[in-house]
Motif scaffolding. Structure first.
Motif, PDB file in Angstrom:
ATOM      1  N   UNK A  73       0.776  -1.143  -0.070  1.00  0.00           N
ATOM      2  CA  UNK A  73      -0.104   0.235   0.156  1.00  0.00           C
ATOM      3  C   UNK A  73       1.051   1.253   0.090  1.00  0.00           C
ATOM      4  N   UNK A  74       1.982   1.378  -0.674  1.00  0.00           N
ATOM      5  CA  UNK A  74       2.943   2.340  -0.535  1.00  0.00           C
ATOM      6  C   UNK A  74       2.764   3.258  -1.569  1.00  0.00           C
ATOM      7  N   UNK A  75       1.624   3.323  -2.378  1.00  0.00           N
ATOM      8  CA  UNK A  75       1.465   4.402  -3.263  1.00  0.00           C
ATOM      9  C   UNK A  75       2.642   4.965  -3.942  1.00  0.00           C
ATOM     10  N   UNK A  76       3.423   3.981  -4.536  1.00  0.00           N
ATOM     11  CA  UNK A  76       4.349   4.232  -5.336  1.00  0.00           C
ATOM     12  C   UNK A  76       5.679   4.655  -4.610  1.00  0.00           C
ATOM     13  N   UNK A 102       1.774  -6.900  -9.011  1.00  0.00           N
ATOM     14  CA  UNK A 102       1.840  -7.628  -7.989  1.00  0.00           C
ATOM     15  C   UNK A 102       1.244  -6.964  -6.711  1.00  0.00           C
ATOM     16  N   UNK A 103       1.648  -5.778  -6.510  1.00  0.00           N
ATOM     17  CA  UNK A 103       0.958  -5.115  -5.324  1.00  0.00           C
ATOM     18  C   UNK A 103      -0.512  -5.058  -5.258  1.00  0.00           C
ATOM     19  N   UNK A 104      -1.294  -5.171  -6.436  1.00  0.00           N
ATOM     20  CA  UNK A 104      -2.795  -5.177  -6.455  1.00  0.00           C
ATOM     21  C   UNK A 104      -3.134  -6.616  -6.202  1.00  0.00           C
ATOM     22  N   UNK A 105      -2.434  -7.785  -6.533  1.00  0.00           N
ATOM     23  CA  UNK A 105      -2.917  -8.882  -6.308  1.00  0.00           C
ATOM     24  C   UNK A 105      -2.562  -9.317  -4.799  1.00  0.00           C
ATOM     25  N   UNK A 106      -1.589  -8.689  -4.405  1.00  0.00           N
ATOM     26  CA  UNK A 106      -1.486  -9.034  -2.766  1.00  0.00           C
ATOM     27  C   UNK A 106      -2.425  -8.276  -1.881  1.00  0.00           C
ATOM     28  N   UNK A 166      -4.702  -9.213   1.831  1.00  0.00           N
ATOM     29  CA  UNK A 166      -4.235  -8.305   2.966  1.00  0.00           C
ATOM     30  C   UNK A 166      -4.702  -6.772   2.656  1.00  0.00           C
ATOM     31  N   UNK A 167      -5.996  -6.828   3.533  1.00  0.00           N
ATOM     32  CA  UNK A 167      -6.600  -5.544   3.531  1.00  0.00           C
ATOM     33  C   UNK A 167      -5.808  -4.318   4.157  1.00  0.00           C
ATOM     34  N   UNK A 168      -5.967  -2.746   3.929  1.00  0.00           N
ATOM     35  CA  UNK A 168      -5.429  -2.006   4.406  1.00  0.00           C
ATOM     36  C   UNK A 168      -5.442  -1.611   5.794  1.00  0.00           C
ATOM     37  N   UNK A 169      -6.654  -2.149   6.360  1.00  0.00           N
ATOM     38  CA  UNK A 169      -6.884  -2.112   7.916  1.00  0.00           C
ATOM     39  C   UNK A 169      -7.375  -3.642   8.222  1.00  0.00           C
ATOM     40  N   UNK A 170      -6.770  -4.166   9.525  1.00  0.00           N
ATOM     41  CA  UNK A 170      -7.235  -5.333   9.815  1.00  0.00           C
ATOM     42  C   UNK A 170      -6.519  -6.680   9.087  1.00  0.00           C
TER      43      UNK A 170
END
Length: 319
Positions: A207-210, A218-222, A226-230
């Protein structure tokens, strides 16, 4: 009298030399005292991995986390007690270290055939080799003769185990402090061709936004796992393609900016280890050979030998 004192001195020097010579790790340490030790461990460990293939990664990691904390002495296996503060609940271990029951099962088998002979530290070292071989990785001749610690070192676990967000130089320093080279470090990191990581260890990266060096797809798949919260404990494979087989896909992933952890991708981020990653991504045989050699060197970190420590009858408790 002077001659007598000189004679005593010679005896003392001779005794120290003999003890030092005897206190060496050797591949045939149990040849006489427990000739079926290795086959017993092999059968027990392979049975456990057959039930849950992910255990191969867990056993490799368990051996690594043992050796990096005060040496390969089975201190990680000690349970909490009135006199021991366990390493099992130290932050680097409490959410992720596993496989203890397989080591306990192998040790119980050994206690039936040769009680009080084979150390838990040696069981763990052999288990790591068997884990690698079972899932298609290299095998190596395990040096034996370690003894078990009578103490645990949770504070050392906090300082000496590599952090999943560590930068390259910190990792090089961590491994260098244990007598391991940058090549050893990259090879041993290749164990991440197996196993899974928990969401909290890689959330910031995906979720590093670049701001991170990561492939967007790859980030989108992961993010699906793995939600941003919880969902901190949600699992994702370190190697998306073959997470249960030992191969060099981990290094191919790094070259494509698909390392899951920060401490993975920093191995291929324009630094001094880029060329090693590229070499391993092209040559699975080179990686396998270097991994085996690095595992042997890791097994040499500060072993207790000779009269130091003890041979624990139960791996979770001192005698």
């Amino acid at each position: 009298m002077a001659t007598f004192h000189y004679f005593l001195l010679l005896l003392l020097i001779s005794s120290v030399a003999v003890n030092h010579t005897q206190a060496q790790l050797t591949t045939n340490f149990y040849a006489s005292s427990c000739p079926n030790a290795l086959s017993t461990i092999r059968t027990s460990i392979r049975t456990g991995i057959a039930r849950e293939r992910r255990m191969a990664a867990s056993l490799l990691r368990l051996h690594f986390h043992d050796c990096f904390v005060q040496g390969c002495d089975a201190s990680i296996l000690l349970d909490q007690s009135p006199t021991i503060t366990t390493e099992k609940t130290a932050p680097p271990n409490d959410k992720s270290a596993r496989g203890y029951q397989l080591i306990d099962a192998a040790k119980a088998q050994l206690e039936r055939i040769c009680p009080g002979v084979v150390s838990c530290a040696d069981v763990l070292a052999v288990a790591a080799k068997e884990a690698s071989a079972y899932v298609g990785g290299p095998a190596w001749d395990v040096k034996l003769g370690r003894r078990d610690s009578t103490a645990a070192f949770p504070d050392v676990a906090l300082t000496d185990l590599p952090f999943f967000k560590a930068d390259l130089q910190t990792l090089i320093d961590n491994f260098g402090a244990k007598g391991l080279s940058p090549r050893d470090m990259v090879a041993l990191s290749g164990a991440h061709t197996l196993g899974q990581a928990q969401c909290f260890t890689f959330r910031d990266r995906i979720y590093s936004n670049g701001t991170e060096d990561i492939d967007a797809g790859f980030a989108s798949t992961r993010r699906r796992r793995c939600p941003a919260v919880g969902g901190d404990d949600a699992l994702a494979p370190l190697d998306l393609v073959t997470p249960n087989s030992f191969d060099n896909n981990y290094f191919r992933d790094l070259v494509q900016r698909k390392g899951l952890l920060v401490s993975d991708q920093v191995l291929y981020s324009g630094g001094s280890t880029n060329s090693i990653v590229e070499e391993y991504s092209r040559s699975p045989s080179r990686f396998s050979a270097d991994f085996a050699a690095a595992m042997v060197r890791m097994g040499d970190i500060q072993p207790l030998m000779g009269s130091a420590g003890q041979i624990r009858r139960i791996c979770g408790a001192v005698n």
